[in-house]
Structures are given as C-alpha cells and as structure tokens.
Design an enzyme around this catalytic site. Structure first.
Site, PDB file in Angstrom:
ATOM      1  N   ASN A   1      -5.875   5.486  -1.860  1.00 23.56           N
ATOM      2  CA  ASN A   1      -5.391   5.914  -0.552  1.00 23.56           C
ATOM      3  C   ASN A   1      -4.927   7.367  -0.568  1.00 23.56           C
ATOM      4  OD1 ASN A   1      -6.033   3.531   0.617  1.00 23.56           O
ATOM      5  ND2 ASN A   1      -4.001   2.628   0.437  1.00 23.56           N
TER       6      ASN A   1
ATOM      7  N   SER B   1       0.835  -1.204   0.000  1.00 23.72           N
ATOM      8  CA  SER B   1       0.000   0.000   0.000  1.00 23.72           C
ATOM      9  C   SER B   1       0.863   1.244   0.000  1.00 23.72           C
ATOM     10  CB  SER B   1      -0.864   0.058   1.261  1.00 23.72           C
ATOM     11  OG  SER B   1      -1.822  -0.930   1.237  1.00 23.72           O
TER      12      SER B   1
ATOM     13  N   HIS C   1      -2.850  -4.105  -6.363  1.00 18.67           N
ATOM     14  CA  HIS C   1      -3.232  -3.616  -5.040  1.00 18.67           C
ATOM     15  C   HIS C   1      -4.714  -3.857  -4.770  1.00 18.67           C
ATOM     16  CE1 HIS C   1      -3.880  -0.111  -2.090  1.00 18.67           C
ATOM     17  NE2 HIS C   1      -3.251  -1.068  -1.456  1.00 18.67           N
TER      18      HIS C   1
ATOM     19  N   GLU D   1      -6.250  -1.834  -7.903  1.00 16.41           N
ATOM     20  CA  GLU D   1      -5.361  -0.930  -8.636  1.00 16.41           C
ATOM     21  C   GLU D   1      -4.210  -1.746  -9.224  1.00 16.41           C
ATOM     22  OE1 GLU D   1      -5.735   3.314  -6.279  1.00 16.41           O
ATOM     23  OE2 GLU D   1      -4.681   1.698  -5.283  1.00 16.41           O
TER      24      GLU D   1
HETATM   25  P1  NAD Z   1      -0.481  -9.080   7.830  1.00 17.93           P
HETATM   26  O1  NAD Z   1       0.421  -8.626   8.894  1.00 17.93           O
HETATM   27  O2  NAD Z   1      -1.880  -9.421   8.168  1.00 17.93           O
HETATM   28  O3  NAD Z   1       0.136 -10.369   7.101  1.00 17.93           O
HETATM   29  C1  NAD Z   1       1.446 -10.445   6.669  1.00 17.93           C
HETATM   30  C2  NAD Z   1       1.839 -11.920   6.599  1.00 17.93           C
HETATM   31  O4  NAD Z   1       3.080 -12.028   5.931  1.00 17.93           O
HETATM   32  C3  NAD Z   1       2.028 -12.548   7.982  1.00 17.93           C
HETATM   33  O5  NAD Z   1       1.253 -13.716   8.078  1.00 17.93           O
HETATM   34  C4  NAD Z   1       3.512 -12.894   8.019  1.00 17.93           C
HETATM   35  O6  NAD Z   1       3.813 -14.074   8.744  1.00 17.93           O
HETATM   36  C5  NAD Z   1       3.845 -13.060   6.559  1.00 17.93           C
HETATM   37  N1  NAD Z   1       5.248 -12.853   6.258  1.00 17.93           N
HETATM   38  C6  NAD Z   1       6.065 -11.867   6.675  1.00 17.93           C
HETATM   39  N2  NAD Z   1       7.278 -12.031   6.139  1.00 17.93           N
HETATM   40  C7  NAD Z   1       7.237 -13.150   5.373  1.00 17.93           C
HETATM   41  C8  NAD Z   1       8.180 -13.829   4.544  1.00 17.93           C
HETATM   42  N3  NAD Z   1       9.415 -13.389   4.410  1.00 17.93           N
HETATM   43  N4  NAD Z   1       7.767 -14.928   3.914  1.00 17.93           N
HETATM   44  C9  NAD Z   1       6.520 -15.391   4.027  1.00 17.93           C
HETATM   45  N5  NAD Z   1       5.595 -14.782   4.781  1.00 17.93           N
HETATM   46  C10 NAD Z   1       5.936 -13.676   5.439  1.00 17.93           C
HETATM   47  O7  NAD Z   1      -0.404  -7.957   6.697  1.00 17.93           O
HETATM   48  P2  NAD Z   1      -1.534  -7.475   5.670  1.00 17.93           P
HETATM   49  O8  NAD Z   1      -2.402  -6.468   6.323  1.00 17.93           O
HETATM   50  O9  NAD Z   1      -2.145  -8.654   5.041  1.00 17.93           O
HETATM   51  O10 NAD Z   1      -0.647  -6.681   4.605  1.00 17.93           O
HETATM   52  C11 NAD Z   1       0.156  -7.339   3.695  1.00 17.93           C
HETATM   53  C12 NAD Z   1       0.506  -6.410   2.551  1.00 17.93           C
HETATM   54  O11 NAD Z   1      -0.681  -5.943   1.945  1.00 17.93           O
HETATM   55  C13 NAD Z   1       1.270  -5.157   2.957  1.00 17.93           C
HETATM   56  O12 NAD Z   1       2.197  -4.853   1.959  1.00 17.93           O
HETATM   57  C14 NAD Z   1       0.184  -4.081   3.032  1.00 17.93           C
HETATM   58  O13 NAD Z   1       0.691  -2.795   2.720  1.00 17.93           O
HETATM   59  C15 NAD Z   1      -0.728  -4.527   1.928  1.00 17.93           C
HETATM   60  N6  NAD Z   1      -2.136  -4.105   2.062  1.00 17.93           N
HETATM   61  C16 NAD Z   1      -2.772  -4.164   3.256  1.00 17.93           C
HETATM   62  C17 NAD Z   1      -4.111  -3.780   3.335  1.00 17.93           C
HETATM   63  C18 NAD Z   1      -4.875  -3.876   4.648  1.00 17.93           C
HETATM   64  O14 NAD Z   1      -5.953  -3.275   4.753  1.00 17.93           O
HETATM   65  N7  NAD Z   1      -4.398  -4.623   5.626  1.00 17.93           N
HETATM   66  C19 NAD Z   1      -4.791  -3.339   2.187  1.00 17.93           C
HETATM   67  C20 NAD Z   1      -4.108  -3.318   0.975  1.00 17.93           C
HETATM   68  C21 NAD Z   1      -2.768  -3.705   0.932  1.00 17.93           C
END
Ligand code: NAD
Length: 646
Positions: free
Chosen positions: A490, A419, A440, A452
C-alpha cells in the site's frame, strides 16, 4: 545394457517381450528436469537404440513427484549469449527429431506433471498415455517465461491436436488434465494407474497409426494457416503488446511461417531468438519465476502446522480469509458481533466451495463442516492462529485483543489484518505485546497470491516464524515486512493512485490515465483500481499513509456525493455488472506514463532504503505479486536499474 553406458539420470531394461523400458530419474533432484547432463545421456541412449533397436520403447518417470517438469531453469538462466541459447535449441531439436525417427515404436507413459520440454520429448514419441490422476497435467508454459517451445513443440503440437487447441495451449501456458488430454487427442489413452503398464505394452506394440489432426484442423494446419494465425494474433493483441511480450507473437509467426522451427527464423525477424533475448522480457520473467520460488521457500521449513484458525470479523476480508483457510484443509471458527453478520460470509463461502469443487456436494459439505459460525468466540480458546479482521478502529481492536489474550492459548499466534493502523499502537493493550504480528491479506483473498507478514520492533521471533510458516501452509506467498505505514504494497500503491487522481483533477479523463498504465502492462489502471478498492478507503488509506489531510478535489467531491466506486455503482466510472463503463479514448498525454510511474518507483526505493523489506529483490517480488505490477519489467527496482543503465 545400462552398465556399459554408465547412466546417472536414466535407467533402461528390456523385458521378456523385447520392450525397452526407459526410466528418467534425475540424480539428486526431487523432480526430473532436462538439463545438459540429462540430455547428454539421452543422446547416448539414442545412439544405442538406433544401433540395436528394441521391439519397442516406453519412456517413464522414476519420480514420485511427476513425469518431467521441463527444462533445467537454473542452467538456462546462467546462459548469457544468444548464440549459446541457439546451440541449446539446436541440440534438443536434433535429439527429439532422432527420437521421432527411431525405427521402433515409442511411447511416453505420462504420470504427474509433464511440462515444457517434458511434453516436447513426449510429442516426439509415436504414442502417449496419460495416467488418470489429479497430479497429471500437461502444458507448454514457455510463454509465461517469455520464451517459445523451441524443442519441437511448435511443430508437433499443432500437427497432433490442430492449431486452434495447440495455439491456445502455447499462448496461455494452460495445464491440461489427463481426461481432457485424451479428449483433445493430445494423448492416445487415459488410464487408471493400476493398468498403466499393461496399457502401455499393448499400445506400443499395437501398430496403430500415428495420430494427426483431421478435418478443418488439418486445413488450418495447411492452406488455411493464415486464418488460424490471424485469429490467434487478434486474441494475443487484446492481452499483450509485442514490444513488452514478444514471445506469444513469435510463437504464432514461427508456426505459421517457419515450420515451427525457431532455428529457421532469420536473425533480423522480430520472431527470432535474437530479438526475443535482446528485448529483455525473457530474462525478466525468469527472474520473476525465481523471485516467486524465493517467496515460496520462506516459511517452508517451519515445524508449526496450524489446524484450527479463529477469525474475528466476518466482513469482506475476514469472511474470505476464513473460507480460504477452510479450502486449505483447516478448521475455522468465524466470529462477528452476531450471527446475522456471519451469515453472508457463510453463503459466500458455500458458493466459492461449490465452484472450487465443481458442484461435488460431498466435498462442499466436508468444507462447510469445517467452517463454524461462532458469534460467542468460543474458538479463541482452542485456536492455533487467531486473526483479527474487524473495523479499522483502534479502540475496538484494543477491546477485542484484551479479551482474546485472556482466553487464547499461550502459544497461539495473535495476528491483525489491519491495513493502516500501527502494530505498535494495537499491541499496547496486550500483556505480552511481543506476540502480536500482522498477517495482511489482500482483496480479493482467493485471487491475490501475496500476504505481508508484519513485525514491529520487539516482535517475538518464534511467533513471527510461525506466522510465516502459517502463510506458507495456506499456499500463499509470505512477504516479511517491517511495521511502517502501508507496509510495502500500500505504501507503493498509495502515491501512484494519488498521482493518477491528481491527473483527473487537472482535467484528464480517467480513461486516458488508465489506458497508459494498462498498455505499460498493469492488470488494471490506477483510477479503475481506486474505484475497485472503494474511494472512501482510498481517502482513509491516503491520509494514514501520508498524514496529509488534503484530498484531490475530484476524489473529495465523489466521496461527499456517496459515489464510492464499484460498490455503490458509481465513482470515477459508472459500474455495470461489475465492470466500469469506459468512453472511447480521445486524448493521449505525452509523458503521462513516466509521471504516473515515478511516485511508485520512488516509494519502492524508499521501502528498500528504510528497511521495510530486506532487499531490492523482495521489494520487486512484493510489488509484482501484491499489485500485479507489469511482470515483463522484472519488478520496479529492476526496471529502474535498467532504465538508469540504458
Ligand atoms: P468490513 O467492514 O467488511 O468487516 C468488518 C467486520 O468486523 C464487520 O462484519 C463487523 O461486524 C465486524 N466487527 C466489528 N467489530 C467487531 C467486534 N468487536 N467483534 C466481532 N466483529 C466485529 O471490513 P474489512 O474491509 O473486511 O476490513 C477488516 C480489516 O481488514 C480492517 O482492519 C482493514 O484495514 C483490513 N483490510 C481490508 C482490506 C480491504 O480491501 N477491505 C484489505 C486488507 C486489509
């Protein structure tokens, strides 16, 4: 008969038993729509049927794509004067009355989509049969375009199924499947395709009396109309204000006071076509419909069809992205640091599939068979698309992408769901940086229609086109955007939420801030939205977006106290059972709506000016489908233009 009439969009033949089979098959179109040429021919057919009535008439579709999709919206969108809209309504009202009055029995044999005008023409037939297939859906969705079912729907549907069910259909636009249609009396029979023609033959010649709503529903259609109307008005008021959405109120008024005929409504009445079209929502919602069509068409012609997707990160986003891809028929390998971190995503997916397939265990099992926990990341080597959704940490993403690039197929699409990190920064670790794109998704993945698709300078055009095609394949709306902080959605939401939080800092209640935007037509207020996203994420995104380290006191204090919003049970609101507890509104701040909207409108303008999105229409589409921005406005750019012109 037909050759003499020179029909282009209809065919008619009379069988040996004397039944005329009338087939609608609109020329040069995949679907049947009711435009003026099509209905002009229908008028000629009625002339003939009135002059030389057959023993019976069955109306059917000659299209694979369904029965009748409704009015011809392109034609409708070109009409400017209300007088011309009224003339169109008057013509079709008259035609369908003539169909109803034919001396011979008539039957609509409905297979596939039967929407709007398509259902209204069917309601004017004496009988209806729905073919029991998943594609058969009946609806009057006019309200979703800000208009009313003016070709007889408001008269005939309540008479047939009773006002409770009819108003529910007309005020929500909901689609009814064949079995449900039979159960509620919308159709006389629901039959499998192999017997549909013989069933039609038998029913149309049966002499069976015409269906009508009975009992209480008949009373509600007569002397107790006011009771049903009052109940419906109350329901509508919970969801839409009359000044923004006049159509649902007009439907209730027209049915209750004007015999379901919008031509009877005096011009100065708020339910009149004059009022509906002067107000603007109807045109704006049609605009939104076409914006949606535009996004749907992007990526449509891509020859790239993914079969195997590898998702890394089984958290909030990765887990749900994986489940969505599986639901769309793809095979997904899901990787995380260990199996324990994948397990919650697997059980969430199983729950989701069970709901989606209504407990059909076989379907759920097939879906779960396609979702493969893959802690070792073996799937990378086979995948067509690899989506990274791990923690928002640049070093971690670098280490991961280095490993992925070494093992992935050279033609696989490499994508990040980030994001707030820059694509340009993430891709520095790659041998071929041009192959990284952003895909995204928004949270919650299953509910948010927009995705996106992000490119940076130098992104490989083929990879980008594949990513667009992939999002289309997932049945999401792909929005092409350039790499920039917050992309479009965003970047637009950030300043708006920040302004809202500043208002709370100044002493306004979260309730009063939210209420003003909810009444403008946002699906939820900005403070509730901040609580839903998570206040820690709101802080991080705000910093990444603006580069500012200054956080409003109210927000900083909550984050420090560990009150992060919905996920911790408390933020600006206290959350109970997934809902914020809101106090009664006491203050209404004049000018607050304008103050909150201003940063959102400015940010959208900036995204257009700096080329984050290619044009103003795409910006409107992105903001509506990515944030739920009040659709009645036609989108933030369109709204600004109209405000400036006013
Ligand atoms: P989260 O913390 O819920 O999940 C992240 C996961 O990645 C965890 O389960 C973790 O164990 C795993 N992880 C970390 N390092 C790792 C690795 N090296 N290998 C394998 N697994 C690994 O995070 P999230 O909220 O799902 O966000 C993930 C991505 O999505 C981020 O880049 C965030 O910017 C993006 N995003 C989040 C949202 C939101 O609303 N949460 C919306 C759009 C985009």
């Amino acid at each position: 008969m037909t050759p003499a009439m020179q029909l282009e969009h209809w065919r008619m033949h009379t069988d040996e038993s004397g039944i005329a089979w009338l087939t609608i098959d609109v020329a040069d179109s995949a679907a049947n729509t009711l435009g003026s040429a099509v209905l002009g021919e229908f008028a000629q057919i009625l002339d003939l049927l009135e002059r030389v009535p057959p023993k019976a008439m069955v109306m059917q579709s000659g299209k694979e794509a369904g029965y009748i999709a409704g009015a011809n919206l392109e034609e409708y969108a070109r009409i400017e004067a209300v007088a011309d809209i009224k003339a169109l309504v008057a013509r079709n009202w008259g035609l369908f009355n003539r169909l109803e009055a034919l001396p011979c029995p008539t039957l609509a044999l409905i297979r596939g989509h039967c929407m709007g005008g398509g259902l209204e023409i069917s309601l004017a037939c004496r009988y209806r049969i729905a073919v029991d297939e998943p594609g058969t859906r009946l609806a009057l969705p006019e309200v979703m375009l800000g208009i009313v079912p003016g070709w007889g729907g408001m008269l005939r549907l309540p008479r047939l199924v009773g006002p409770a069910a009819a108003l529910d259909m007309m005020l929500t636009g909901k689609q009814i499947d064949a079995r449900r249609a039979r159960k509620m009396g919308l159709v006389d029979e629901c039959v499998p395709p192999r017997v549909m023609e013989s069933a039609a033959r038998m029913l149309v010649l049966s002499g069976q009396p015409v269906r009508r709503a009975k009992g209480l529903q008949a009373w509600l259609n007569g002397p107790l109309k006011f009771v049903a109307a009052a109940g419906a008005r109350k329901q509508v008021a919970k969801k839409a204000r009359r000044e923004n959405y006049p159509a649902p109120y007009a439907i209730i008024d027209t049915w209750q006071r004007f015999d379901g005929n919008c031509l009877n409504v005096p011009s100065d009445h708020p339910a009149s076509l004059d009022h509906i079209f002067a107000q603007g929502t109807a045109r704006n919602l049609v605009r939104v419909f076409f914006l949606q069509q535009r996004l749907k068409s992007l990526g449509k012609d891509s020859a790239f069809k993914a079969r195997h997707v590898h998702v890394v990160g089984a958290g909030v986003m990765g887990g749900d992205i994986a489940a969505w891809c599986v639901q769309r028929g793809l095979t997904v390998t899901l990787q995380d640091q260990n199996i324990a971190r994948i397990a919650p995503a697997m059980s969430r997916a199983a729950e989701g599939f069970s709901k989606k397939f209504r407990g059909d265990r076989k379907q759920v099992r097939f879906a779960m068979d396609r979702l493969i926990a893959d802690p070792g990341g073996r799937g990378v080597a086979q995948a067509d698309v690899i989506i990274e959704a791990i923690f928002e940490n640049l070093e971690a993403k670098h280490a991961l992408f280095r490993d992925i690039e070494a093992r992935a197929r050279p033609d696989a699409v490499l994508a990040t769901n980030t994001s707030s990190l820059r694509l340009e920064d993430i891709r520095t670790c790659l041998q071929r940086p041009e192959r990284l794109v952003g895909i995204h998704f928004f949270n919650p993945v299953a509910r948010m229609p927009l995705v996106e698709v992000v490119e940076a300078d130098g992104t490989d055009a083929t990879v980008f086109a594949r990513a667009m095609g992939f999002v289309h394949q997932l049945d999401k709306l792909p929005l092409p955007v350039k790499s920039a902080p917050g992309f479009l959605v965003n970047a637009v939401l950030g300043p708006y939420m920040l302004e809202a939080i500043r208002c709370v800092d100044e002493g306004m209640t979260p309730e009063s801030v939210d209420a003003v935007m909810e009444s403008f037509g946002m699906p939820m207020g900005p403070i509730e939205l901040a609580d839903t996203v998570g206040l820690d994420i709101a802080v991080a995104t705000g910093k990444a977006l603006t580069g500012a380290s200054e956080v409003p006191d109210a927000l900083a204090e909550l984050v420090q106290a560990g009150k992060l919003g919905r996920k911790t049970g408390e933020g600006f609101y206290v959350w109970e059972d997934g809902r914020p507890r809101k106090e009664r509104l006491t203050d209404r701040v004049p000018g607050l709506g304008q103050r909150l909207l201003e940063p959102l409108l400015m940010a959208t303008q900036k995204c257009v000016a700096t080329g984050v999105v290619a044009d103003a229409d795409l910006a409107d589409a992105g903001v509506i489908f990515g944030t739920g921005f009040a659709p009645w406005t036609g989108g933030p750019m369109h709204y600004q233009q109209r405000e400036q012109a006013a």
